[in-house]
Design a protein around this motif. Structure first.
Motif, PDB file in Angstrom:
ATOM      1  N   HIS A  75     -10.779  -0.289  10.376  1.00 26.27           N
ATOM      2  CA  HIS A  75      -9.473  -0.780  10.641  1.00 26.27           C
ATOM      3  C   HIS A  75      -8.626  -0.520   9.262  1.00 26.27           C
ATOM      4  CE1 HIS A  75     -10.473  -3.215  13.672  1.00 26.27           C
ATOM      5  NE2 HIS A  75     -11.417  -3.498  13.483  1.00 26.27           N
ATOM      6  N   PRO A  77      -5.931   0.472   6.333  1.00 24.12           N
ATOM      7  CA  PRO A  77      -4.749  -0.370   5.807  1.00 24.12           C
ATOM      8  C   PRO A  77      -3.767  -0.412   6.445  1.00 24.12           C
ATOM      9  CG  PRO A  77      -5.766   1.234   4.114  1.00 24.12           C
ATOM     10  CD  PRO A  77      -6.205   1.585   5.581  1.00 24.12           C
ATOM     11  N   ASP A  78      -2.774  -1.699   6.332  1.00 29.94           N
ATOM     12  CA  ASP A  78      -1.655  -1.636   7.073  1.00 29.94           C
ATOM     13  C   ASP A  78      -0.507  -1.008   6.448  1.00 29.94           C
ATOM     14  OD1 ASP A  78       0.415  -2.579   8.694  1.00 29.94           O
ATOM     15  OD2 ASP A  78       0.382  -4.823   8.190  1.00 29.94           O
ATOM     16  N   LEU A  79      -0.485   0.271   6.406  1.00 30.54           N
ATOM     17  CA  LEU A  79       0.371   1.086   5.958  1.00 30.54           C
ATOM     18  C   LEU A  79       1.292   1.860   6.798  1.00 30.54           C
ATOM     19  CD1 LEU A  79       1.104   2.548   3.393  1.00 30.54           C
ATOM     20  CD2 LEU A  79      -0.521   4.147   3.455  1.00 30.54           C
ATOM     21  N   TRP A  80       2.546   1.729   6.828  1.00 31.51           N
ATOM     22  CA  TRP A  80       3.349   2.891   7.496  1.00 31.51           C
ATOM     23  C   TRP A  80       4.078   3.850   6.641  1.00 31.51           C
ATOM     24  CZ3 TRP A  80       7.554  -1.321   9.270  1.00 31.51           C
ATOM     25  CH2 TRP A  80       6.926  -2.383  10.042  1.00 31.51           C
ATOM     26  N   ALA A 104      -1.282   3.755   9.304  1.00 29.61           N
ATOM     27  CA  ALA A 104      -1.420   3.191  10.643  1.00 29.61           C
ATOM     28  C   ALA A 104      -0.259   3.479  11.466  1.00 29.61           C
ATOM     29  CB  ALA A 104      -1.452   1.766  10.267  1.00 29.61           C
ATOM     30  N   LYS A 105       1.014   3.828  10.828  1.00 25.21           N
ATOM     31  CA  LYS A 105       2.222   4.164  11.541  1.00 25.21           C
ATOM     32  C   LYS A 105       3.124   4.992  11.047  1.00 25.21           C
ATOM     33  CE  LYS A 105       5.939   0.968  12.634  1.00 25.21           C
ATOM     34  NZ  LYS A 105       6.721  -0.423  13.364  1.00 25.21           N
ATOM     35  N   HIS A 139      -9.222   5.543  14.492  1.00 27.68           N
ATOM     36  CA  HIS A 139      -8.082   5.263  14.790  1.00 27.68           C
ATOM     37  C   HIS A 139      -6.875   6.170  14.620  1.00 27.68           C
ATOM     38  CE1 HIS A 139      -7.389   5.022  10.375  1.00 27.68           C
ATOM     39  NE2 HIS A 139      -6.217   5.159  10.781  1.00 27.68           N
ATOM     40  N   ARG A 160       6.510  -7.409   4.052  1.00 30.23           N
ATOM     41  CA  ARG A 160       5.987  -6.010   3.859  1.00 30.23           C
ATOM     42  C   ARG A 160       6.603  -5.390   2.626  1.00 30.23           C
ATOM     43  NH1 ARG A 160       3.231  -2.453   6.958  1.00 30.23           N
ATOM     44  NH2 ARG A 160       3.052  -3.929   8.723  1.00 30.23           N
ATOM     45  N   ALA A 191       0.541  -5.866   3.610  1.00 33.94           N
ATOM     46  CA  ALA A 191       1.419  -4.950   4.380  1.00 33.94           C
ATOM     47  C   ALA A 191       2.199  -4.086   3.458  1.00 33.94           C
ATOM     48  CB  ALA A 191       2.397  -5.716   5.418  1.00 33.94           C
ATOM     49  N   TRP A 192       2.330  -2.820   3.849  1.00 33.54           N
ATOM     50  CA  TRP A 192       2.883  -1.770   2.962  1.00 33.54           C
ATOM     51  C   TRP A 192       3.650  -0.747   3.940  1.00 33.54           C
ATOM     52  CZ3 TRP A 192       4.385  -1.102  -2.111  1.00 33.54           C
ATOM     53  CH2 TRP A 192       3.913  -2.013  -2.945  1.00 33.54           C
TER      54      TRP A 192
END
Lengths: 246, 246
Positions: A75, A77-80, A104-105, A139, A160, A191-192
Motif C-alpha cells: 500500500h 503512500p497516499d500521494l498524487w 498513487a495517482k 500497485h 490533503r 494525504a498529499w
C-alpha cells in the motif's frame, strides 16, 4: 523466481487460472519467446504478486496458473503527482518516473502557461502499467484526465496537503511569520499531492491563488532551473525521503 | 534580459568582443532567426554570465560584444556523478539530469554487468553543455571517458566521499556497529561522488569491494527498483538537499 512481470486485471490466488489477453500473449510468447512451463510474476493491484506457470501458450491468448504468492499487496503512500503536460516524450517520462517513485495517482493539470491542451490518457496509463511491471511494484498509479488548475483547487479535499515546486516562491514571503517557507519536516503525514509547475512557470494569478491556500507547502528545488521531468523526480524524492515510504 | 543562452570558449568581460563558431551562428541566426542587435546571454564556465549584443550576423559566423555582467561565476559543489552507461537515450538523459542537478563532473563507469562498452564522450559533453545553457548554470559539467570501476577505486582520492546507491546494501550489515547504514546527515561536507549501479546490479565481488572502502556511504532509494536515470536524479536530490547547495 520469474524474471518477467505482468500486470493483469484478473483476480489472483492459490491455484487460480488466469487468462492472458492477446497483447500480453503476443509479448510473452512472440516477443519474449516463452512457452508452457515458464514462470511469470503476476500482479493486479489488489492481490499482491504471484508466481504463475504458463499452462497454455497460443498466438492469440494463453493461460497461467498461480502457484505461490511471492509478495503481499503493498500500500503505497497516499500521494498524487500533479504536473502540467509538456512535449510528448517528456510527458511519458514524467508518468514513468512518477510510477517508479510510488505515486498513487498521476493528475495532468492545465495551467495558464501549459502548451499541451490534450493528453492521451490511455497511452499514459499504459506507460504507468509498464513502469509498475518493471519496478517491482504491486500497485499501479492511476492516470487521470487533464483538469484545469483552477478547477482542481476549487474542488480540493481539505485534508490533503499540497507541496508546490516553484522557484519564484523564494521571493514571496509565505509560510512562517518571518517569511521563510515552512520546512517540509514539520508537515503532517497522510494525504498529499506534489505539484510541478509548467515549463513557462505559473502565472501571477495562479501564484497568488496557490499562496493563499492553507494546504500549500512551497518547496524550492535548488538554485538551477530544472526541466519538468527532472523536477518531478527531485520533488518526489524529497517527499518520499521526508514523509513517504523510503 | 536575453532569452537565449550560449556557452562559449572565449573570455568574457566588459566590452569584450566574442566571435561565434559556425554551429552557434547557424543556431542563432538560422534556426532562431535572430540578427544584429539581439541580446544573448553568454557564459564560459569561468567569467560568470554576460549580456552580449550581436554586432555581426553571418551564415558561417558572427560576433557579439559583452555589455554587462548578469550573474557572477557560480561555484557548484565538488560533486561527481559516476554511472554505468545504459541504452543510448537513457545515458543521454542521465548526463542531462546530472548537469541540471549541478554535478561538476560526470564519470561513466564500466562495471562487470555493464552492457555498453563504449560511449561517445564528445556527444555526451554536448548534452551537458546544452543542459547548462538551458538550466541557467554558469558552469558546465565535465564528461570523462569510460573507466573501469576497479581502476577508479584503485585510484580513488582518499579525501573524497562516495555515496553508493545499491538496493542490496540493505541486506548487508555495513556502517554503524549495529549494522544500520550511517546516515548521510552525519557525513562530512567537501569532496563527494555519487555512484549509480548498472541496471543488472553490482556483482558480488564489486559489492564486497565497495563495502570495504572507508569512504563509501551506502544509500537506499526506497522499496521500488528505480531505473538508472531515475536513480541518478533521486540520488543527486538527496545529496543536494543534505550536503549540497539546495
Amino acid at each position: 523466481m520469474a524474471k518477467i512481470r505482468l500486470c493483469v486485471e484478473h483476480p489472483l490466488g492459490q491455484g487460480q487460472t488466469v487468462p492472458l489477453e492477446r497483447d500480453q500473449a503476443h509479448y510473452l510468447f512472440g516477443v519474449m519467446r516463452q512457452g508452457e512451463g515458464t514462470m511469470v510474476a503476476l500482479f493486479n493491484g489488489r492481490d499482491g504478486e504471484w508466481q504463475a506457470e504458463v499452462t497454455q501458450a497460443g498466438k492469440r491468448g494463453g493461460e497461467l496458473v498461480c502457484r505461490s504468492q511471492s509478495r503481499p499487496q503493498s500500500h503505497p503512500p497516499d500521494l498524487w503527482l500533479l504536473f502540467a503536460p509538456i512535449k510528448k516524450a517528456r510527458t511519458d517520462f514524467i508518468v514513468e518516473k512518477a510510477a517508479e517513485m510510488g505515486a498513487a495517482k498521476i493528475q495532468p493539470v492545465q495551467t495558464e502557461f501549459t502548451n499541451a491542451e490534450r493528453i492521451r490518457r490511455d497511452r499514459l496509463q499504459a506507460h504507468a502499467v509498464e513502469a509498475a511491471e518493471q519496478c517491482g511494484a504491486t500497485h499501479v498509479a492511476e492516470v487521470e484526465d487533464l483538469v484545469k488548475l483552477d478547477r482542481l483547487l476549487a474542488d480540493w479535499p481539505e485534508d490533503r496537503q499540497l507541496m508546490v515546486c516553484d522557484e519564484a516562491f523564494a521571493d514571496a514571503s509565505y509560510g512562517t511569520p518571518d517569511g521563510a517557507p515552512r520546512p517540509l519536516s514539520d508537515a503532517p503525514r497522510g494525504a498529499w499531492a506534489v505539484l510541478i509547475g509548467p515549463e513557462g512557470g505559473f502565472s501571477p494569478a495562479e501564484r497568488r491563488r496557490l499562496h493563499s491556500q492553507p494546504f500549500v507547502w512551497p518547496v524550492q528545488l535548488g538554485p538551477r532551473i530544472l526541466r519538468a521531468d527532472t523536477a518531478a523526480v527531485a520533488a518526489l524524492t524529497l517527499w518520499q525521503a521526508t514523509l513517504g515510504d523510503w
